[in-house]
Scaffold this active site. Sequence first.
Site, PDB file in Angstrom:
ATOM      1  N   HIS A  60      -5.852  23.276 -18.729  1.00 54.21           N
ATOM      2  CA  HIS A  60      -6.669  22.675 -19.803  1.00 54.21           C
ATOM      3  C   HIS A  60      -8.293  23.083 -19.266  1.00 54.21           C
ATOM      4  O   HIS A  60      -8.273  23.646 -18.378  1.00 54.21           O
ATOM      5  CB  HIS A  60      -6.278  21.247 -20.050  1.00 54.21           C
ATOM      6  N   CYS A  71      -1.315  -4.053   3.734  1.00 51.73           N
ATOM      7  CA  CYS A  71      -0.460  -3.517   4.852  1.00 51.73           C
ATOM      8  C   CYS A  71      -0.392  -4.555   5.758  1.00 51.73           C
ATOM      9  O   CYS A  71      -0.897  -5.522   5.572  1.00 51.73           O
ATOM     10  CB  CYS A  71      -1.003  -2.184   5.518  1.00 51.73           C
TER      11      CYS A  71
END
EC number: 2.7.1.197
Length: 632
Positions: free
Chosen positions: A548, A380
Amino acid sequence: MLTLIKLKIQNFGRFLSNMIMPNISIFIAWGMMNALFMPLGWQPNKTLEQLISPMIFYLLPILIGYTGGSLISGSRGGLIGSITTIGVITSTNIPMLLGAMISGPLGGWTIKYFDKKIENKVKNGFEMLVNNFSLAILGILLAIISFFTIGPFIEWVSYFLGTLIQIILSYNLLPLTSIIIEPAKIFFLNNVINHGIFSPLGIQDALDKNHSIFFLIESNPGPGLGLLIAWFFFGKGELSKSSGGAALIEFFGGIHEIYFPYVLIKPKLIIPLILGGMSGIFILVLLHGGLISTASPGSILSILAMTPKGLYFSNIISVACSFLVSFISSSILLKYDFNTIQKDSNYTVKQGKNSFNSKTSREDFNNFNFSKIKTIIVACDAGMGSSAMGASILRKKIKNANLNHISVLNMAINALPQDADLIITHQNLTNRAKDNAPFSQHISLKNFLNNHFYDNLVKKLVENMVFLYDNHTDSVNKYTQQKKDALFQLNEENIILNQYASNKEEAINIVGKHLVKQGYVKFDYIDSMLEREKMASTWLGESIALPHGTIEAKDSVLKTGIIFCQFPKGVRFGEDVDDIAYLVIGIAAKNNEHIMVVSNITNALDKKDTIQRLSHTTSIKEALSLLTMEKI
């Protein structure tokens, strides 16, 4: 053309900011000593008060000059920049911070040009002599030049700016500066505004009044906090879920960049920021508030630490007022924004979420080569705030995926190495990153807290590892081909259409029973799937859920299998009321056999049209052809 201009402004602003940012701790030290030892401070002390003036008149300008010179030409540039700055300091009776921001780089550019001209022209054994004397002589010349030109010029500029500020204050026009400041911040010019403009003005102002309003104009966290809290209560989609944590980070951590994506996705929200900023400045002018030094980062904690004795009420009221105005106006815009969600008769598409969804990320990732990724840098403007948070999120996901050969770093854009493997930046900063690291791969994002983005990036890295493993040697390729028929392959039996469930638990039970019926798992695997869902939702977005079992349930898996269930009326799987799954894919994995199947299904679901057809088809053959991308 506009992009080029914006890039030039960002580069220039970044350079100014980079001269100030490394010396912020000196500003804070000066401010704290002011608050303690000055006559109006907490512990007035005439003896210790003598430490304050040398810091602002000599130490800070020299350090800024050194930093500016070193940015141009390393340590030699820093040294000659310091010498040049001495000429500026001694020419006037005001703090020469602006002068140092000119004289330092001037010295750096001069020595860089000189070194380039004499390169390979100095005889062996005379290098040290030439280097030392050239720097000293050029430094003296530049100090004299700056003494007679730069110093008087900056003194005149300071006088002009002071007069202009007095006129603005006398007509109560200072709140109008928010019309420029707030939009500029959204384009990552916040450090430029705070450290390149307001810090020098504030220090000059603080010498006269022991505090300055300029230190609290840009760093006020109130407007950003109001916007984020409004998003939390009235926003839609993925951003609303992360806005609560973002508000805490912005208010207490002082990382203002965290709310920029919320405005970029809804540009109309710049209006509440402007109104909040104007109200905060109005209160500061009305109650004569301000800080004794730069508040960096712009946290409420930094602001309170830099608040002089007697001004706590005015500063707190200013922050609170800007928060309330921003919150109320943002709430109105968000609450009555009916364009966030678009609905048709068959399918629901969330605009806000689509801007950050996994599908977009997958399409973008297809153009990248992940075969040799060892270092990922999240960058950044300053390399300390938003990129640090993004790197932390990605680092954790990389670790959980056992990609131990990949390291994740955060860094300022100007410090990017030339040989970085993969660089992640905000879309407004990518062009700057490419200029600094032109040979690296660059990926843009819109929100450093976008978990879907990082999840899909990690998924691509994992898929690449599987691909590399399967293609490591010719012998492995042949072995894999020989075993191909033994691996799990999706067929018509695995596709279950036209199911109905009133909630996700019921849907998971339906999927689980089919896994049991087809011999993939034991019956207790269903309980494991429900337990896994309680830990964290398996909602993926784009109308898909992937339930799952837990890791502990591996023993309940008899063989690798996948069940594809269609729920035409949908089942809510996510936290948001609109997180509706039409396609529920149950997985039982014995080893890594399922990865390529899931990858193929994921690729098949890249298109909106495919998802819509799968959500409502009545033909198992059509569903199978869509999932395997084979023609019927």
